[in-house]
Design a protein around this motif. Structure first.
Motif, PDB file in Angstrom:
ATOM      1  N   CYS A 167     -35.210  10.937   2.975  1.00  0.00           N
ATOM      2  CA  CYS A 167     -33.806  10.536   3.095  1.00  0.00           C
ATOM      3  C   CYS A 167     -33.708   9.015   3.123  1.00  0.00           C
ATOM      4  CB  CYS A 167     -33.201  11.143   4.361  1.00  0.00           C
ATOM      5  SG  CYS A 167     -31.421  10.841   4.532  1.00  0.00           S
ATOM      6  N   GLN A 169     -30.756   5.590   2.381  1.00  0.00           N
ATOM      7  CA  GLN A 169     -29.409   5.152   2.041  1.00  0.00           C
ATOM      8  C   GLN A 169     -29.384   4.657   0.601  1.00  0.00           C
ATOM      9  OE1 GLN A 169     -28.211   2.216   4.935  1.00  0.00           O
ATOM     10  NE2 GLN A 169     -27.621   3.765   6.452  1.00  0.00           N
ATOM     11  N   GLU A 203     -26.093   8.537   2.107  1.00  0.00           N
ATOM     12  CA  GLU A 203     -27.526   8.783   1.992  1.00  0.00           C
ATOM     13  C   GLU A 203     -27.813   9.796   0.879  1.00  0.00           C
ATOM     14  OE1 GLU A 203     -28.664  10.079   5.880  1.00  0.00           O
ATOM     15  OE2 GLU A 203     -29.001   8.032   6.597  1.00  0.00           O
TER      16      GLU A 203
END
Length: 340
Positions: A167, A169, A203
């Motif tokens: 994960c 941004q 994200e």
């Protein structure tokens, strides 16, 4: 002569061949059909029409013949497909060897020439030395990217590459791409313009390294193939798809656009095949035709789709990478005019 009895005996003798035959007396000295006239008796055989009646429906013989024809057709198709595959494989190998050999020879020649000049003491001016070192670094980077692309393609062909999902941004991911490619674009006489329409907190679950390689290949192609464009800008845009109700879906679009010659309409599909380069591209531009093929396969590996779209100003090339924001989500393609 008992003619009725004789006639019956003679007709029975040919009944299996001519069931409707008839015997007609010949009264002429020279019969009109000597081939049908008997030798010992003045009689002429009239065979009449024989009906060609056969069994209706499928019979074992007909079934066997049908299976034989089907097997023959399947065999011919298999042979044709195998031959076509072998020819295609042979052509791909020839294109690969030719392209890689050409691309390796140019930077290696430059490296050898500049290194010979530097090591032999022919370059005494410090400014010129720095210029030569900068050229050597650029050619070494070019070799690194070439060999990297070939190895990446080999791994994809052997199904050995798997994405390493994490994960991150989107803003951070784009910042990394900008940091890597701003100076390279400037060295190529280009300007990288980044337009991010997403919130800084958005994200995405993906493989950041693969996304950077995808965008890197697209930006590198834009630098090479729009070398003589009047507008030196290369755009990297980040957006999301929206439904008719204005609700944002889970697809993130990363678009790379330039103002070069673009891609001919006849090549919109073949441009994504390995070792293929557009006919309208600058022949002096480096590359072996793997950049788009790798980008397309990497995008598919991440669950996305790479398409060729119409640029905003109807000029140049525009490649759109549609990626799902999370694992297990298929990208929702927009209704933009796609030429891929």
């Amino acid at each position: 002569v008992d003619w009725p009895n004789l006639q019956e005996i003679l007709k029975d003798s040919v009944n299996d061949l001519f069931p409707e035959a008839d015997l007609v007396p010949v009264r002429d000295v020279m019969p009109s059909h000597p081939e049908q006239t008997m030798t010992a008796l003045p009689l002429q055989l009239e065979p009449k029409a024989v009906p060609l009646a056969g069994p209706e429906g499928w019979t074992p013989l007909r079934g066997g013949l049908a299976m034989a024809w089907v097997a023959l057709v399947v065999t011919l198709v298999t042979v044709a497909l195998t031959g076509w595959s072998l020819i295609e494989l042979s052509e791909r190998r020839i294109r690969f060897v030719s392209a890689v050999t050409h691309e390796l020879r140019t930077p290696l020649t430059t490296l050898r020439l500049y290194l010979d000049m530097l090591t032999s003491g022919m370059v005494n001016d410090e400014k010129h030395r720095q210029e030569y070192l900068h050229t050597l670094h650029a050619e070494a980077e070019r070799l690194h990217r070439l060999i990297g692309n070939v190895l990446d393609y080999s791994r994809l062909e052997n199904h050995r590459q798997q994405p390493n999902l994490s994960c991150i941004q989107v803003a951070e991911l784009i910042a990394q791409v900008k940091e890597t490619w701003c100076d390279r674009c400037r060295d190529a006489g280009k300007e990288l313009v980044v337009e991010n329409a997403l919130s800084p907190t958005v994200e995405i679950v993906t493989d950041p390294a693969l996304v950077q390689q995808i965008l890197g290949n697209l930006i590198d192609n834009a630098c090479k193939y729009s070398r003589h464009a009047s507008d030196p800008r290369i755009w990297l845009r980040v957006t999301t798809s929206e439904t008719r109700g204005g609700i944002t879906d889970s697809t993130i679009h990363l678009t790379v656009e330039d103002r070069g010659p673009g891609v001919a309409k006849a090549e919109h599909r073949s441009i994504f095949l390995p070792f293929r380069r557009g006919r309208t591209v600058d022949p002096t531009a480096s590359g072996v035709g793997l950049g788009l093929a790798l980008a397309a396969r990497w995008t598919t590996l991440l669950g996305g789709v790479l398409t060729l779209k119409t640029p905003r100003d109807q000029k140049g090339a525009c490649f759109d990478v549609a990626l799902p924001s999370g694992p297990g989500r298929e990208p929702i393609l927009t209704s933009h005019d796609s030429k891929g």
